[in-house]
Design an enzyme around this catalytic site. Structure first.
Site, PDB file in Angstrom:
ATOM      1  N   TRP A 366      52.525 -12.976 -30.644  1.00  0.00           N
ATOM      2  CA  TRP A 366      53.549 -13.850 -30.068  1.00  0.00           C
ATOM      3  C   TRP A 366      53.048 -15.287 -29.999  1.00  0.00           C
ATOM      4  CZ3 TRP A 366      53.787 -17.127 -25.888  1.00  0.00           C
ATOM      5  CH2 TRP A 366      55.053 -17.546 -25.478  1.00  0.00           C
ATOM      6  N   HIS A 367      51.764 -15.453 -29.694  1.00  0.00           N
ATOM      7  CA  HIS A 367      51.225 -16.801 -29.547  1.00  0.00           C
ATOM      8  C   HIS A 367      51.086 -17.537 -30.869  1.00  0.00           C
ATOM      9  CE1 HIS A 367      50.132 -15.595 -25.410  1.00  0.00           C
ATOM     10  NE2 HIS A 367      50.098 -16.883 -25.175  1.00  0.00           N
ATOM     11  N   GLY A 368      50.885 -16.833 -31.942  1.00  0.00           N
ATOM     12  CA  GLY A 368      50.740 -17.532 -33.212  1.00  0.00           C
ATOM     13  C   GLY A 368      50.754 -16.588 -34.396  1.00  0.00           C
ATOM     14  N   PHE A 511      54.503 -22.493 -29.926  1.00  0.00           N
ATOM     15  CA  PHE A 511      54.753 -21.059 -29.817  1.00  0.00           C
ATOM     16  C   PHE A 511      56.231 -20.768 -29.556  1.00  0.00           C
ATOM     17  CE2 PHE A 511      50.324 -21.425 -27.899  1.00  0.00           C
ATOM     18  CZ  PHE A 511      49.730 -21.340 -29.140  1.00  0.00           C
TER      19      PHE A 511
END
Length: 511
Positions: A366-368, A511
């Site tokens: 999800w973050h990257g 993000f």
């Protein structure tokens, strides 16, 4: 438009003055909705259509899920529904079979409800997957096929990542899922739902707000006298200080090191990694503080997103205090459903550990859209599993609890710094280079960063500890108005003196 820019201050003052000048609640909400679209469109107006598409789809799915459910549990031929069905009539007394109300009273069976939920999931996750992960998965597939001896050229395309897409996608998904699970009653007012999705303080970087928390706030008019102006102004200033004075001033040093980590010494590595941990926290928690304060000045309450995570005594406690709204979302909509896939008697420790790892791997993704983010999530998943197992082993030995609490804070912070190397590094090779210097104290570099920056850590730790202990909590409400105005003006003057010359975008905007 960044919260620390002067144009945002002017933008918010305009919003604030017009908002409280309007008398009717509907007019105020519509004003906020228009301003929220302007705020998002200031970044790139083309993605307003994407935001509107997500809003319309989940609003419509909510309407469909609000229809009564068919109950087949009775043995007779009569079909029972979850609520009484009344066919709407026109003014002339004729049956109106083409109105929205007529459509929404037709009962749904379970398969139809699942189909509508699947439609919402497919559209939202499809948009998120295309804009954020298309190139990541195509590159990964191409590299895997090449490794297997089946070289194939899969073309990537230039894709601009829409600001905040990960945040508002999770918000609208939580609405559809909660509506499906009957945890909330879907809303009929489209403009209220659109404001829930686009509310500008938290639109592009959270906190991730649940519909069950925000939508009820839209039903009652806000009263100016009930707003905690002093508390909101102080919170906004604290967030501004974290971002503009700490995070933005530390950023050049961090960028200098991570651009060429191989040329620096072990001491420089430690300074840079700890500086990034401070930068990351001050950047994101600073944004959250300003978002909560901005919403509070308009009479709305947003959830807490950080609770002094660097004073956590364990990795488990750390992730209960860091980006609280994301990890509570992942817990409620991924971890708990995964656990419920088995009966209670079959939920072994190994099954629970597997689900924790899945949760944290998804958090990293999800973050990257890169494998080093996945590695970061996996490392923290392993740490959570190890801590959970360790806690069960030492639970009978109460004498070890004080020692665990005493060593817990530095060990937890050290682990966070070690894992966050993968979060900050541009690739695996760079992450391994930095990790070797930070964990194993092994570096062939000879250059040094500015060691004097270490002295900044001391007052930051002291101020953070004082805030953590709450020694001066609510001080602003205990002094006369003139004293608050003077003191606030002095604080603003001091903070502006230390504001970074060059503002940097918020880290979590990507993000």
């Amino acid at each position: 438009m960044v919260f620390t820019e002067f144009r945002f201050i002017l933008f918010f003052i305009l919003i604030f003055c017009v908002y409280w000048a309007l008398q009717k609640n509907n007019h105020r909400k519509f004003w906020l909705l228009v301003c929220s679209y302007i705020f998002y469109g200031a970044w790139d107006w083309r993605f307003l259509f994407l935001l509107l598409l997500s809003t319309v789809i989940d609003y419509f799915v909510g309407l469909m899920l609000s229809r009564p459910q068919v109950d087949y549990s009775t043995k007779g031929q009569e079909i029972q529904t979850s609520e009484a069905v009344q066919i709407p009539e026109t003014k002339e007394g004729h049956i109106d079979l083409f109105s929205w109300d007529a459509l929404l009273i037709k009962p749904l069976n379970q398969n139809q409800r699942q189909a509508w939920l699947a439609f919402s999931l497919a559209v939202n996750l499809g948009l998120l997957g295309f804009f954020k992960y298309y190139n990541f998965f195509t590159d990964s597939a191409s590299n895997l096929l090449t490794f297997l001896g089946l070289p194939i050229n899969i073309e990537t395309i230039e894709i601009i990542l829409p600001a905040g897409i990960s945040f508002y996608t999770f918000q609208t998904l939580s609405y559809s899922i909660d509506a499906y699970l009957d945890k909330l009653k879907p809303i009929r007012n489209f403009w209220d739902f659109a404001l829930f999705v686009t509310f500008f303080p938290q639109l592009v970087a959270g906190p991730i707000v649940r519909a069950s928390d925000f939508l009820p706030q839209l039903l009652t008019p806000k009263i100016l006298k009930e707003v905690d102006f002093r508390g909101c102004l102080i919170l906004f200033l604290v967030g501004y200080f974290k971002k503009a004075c700490i995070s933005d001033n530390i950023s050049p040093l961090v960028e200098q090191y991570f651009a060429s980590p191989e040329i620096y010494t072990v001491l420089s590595c430690w300074i840079a990694v700890i500086s990034f941990a401070i930068q990351l926290y001050c950047d994101f928690s600073g944004y959250s503080d300003m978002a909560i304060a901005s919403a509070g000045l308009l009479g709305y309450k947003l959830p807490l997103n950080f609770r002094f995570p660097y004073f956590s005594t364990s990795v488990t406690q750390l992730w209960q205090r860091w980006h609280i709204t994301l990890y509570s979302w992942l817990r409620d909509y991924i971890y708990i459903p995964l656990m419920k896939m088995r009966p209670k008697e079959q939920r072994t420790e190994l099954f629970g550990y597997r689900n924790i790892l899945i949760l944290m791997l998804l958090s990293g993704l999800w973050h990257g859209a890169a494998w080093h983010f996945v590695a970061w999530g996996g490392l923290n998943g392993i740490a959570l599993v190890v801590h959970k197992q360790w806690s069960s082993w030492i639970a009978p030995y109460k004498v070890l609890v004080p020692l665990r609490n005493m060593l817990g804070i530095p060990l937890t912070f050290h682990w966070f710094c070690a894992s966050v190397i993968f979060f900050r590094s541009s690739d695996f090779r760079s992450a391994m280079q930095v990790g070797k210097a930070f964990v194993f104290l092994n570096s062939s570099g000879t250059q040094n960063l500015n060691v004097q920056v270490v002295w900044i850590f001391v007052p930051l730790i002291i101020v953070h500890w004082v805030a953590y202990k709450g020694w001066f909590a609510d001080w602003q409400s205990k002094i006369p108005s003139w004293s608050f105005v003077v003191f606030y003006g002095v604080l603003v003057s001091i903070i502006l003196r230390f504001t970074a010359i060059t503002p940097h975008p918020f880290i979590y905007f990507q993000f």
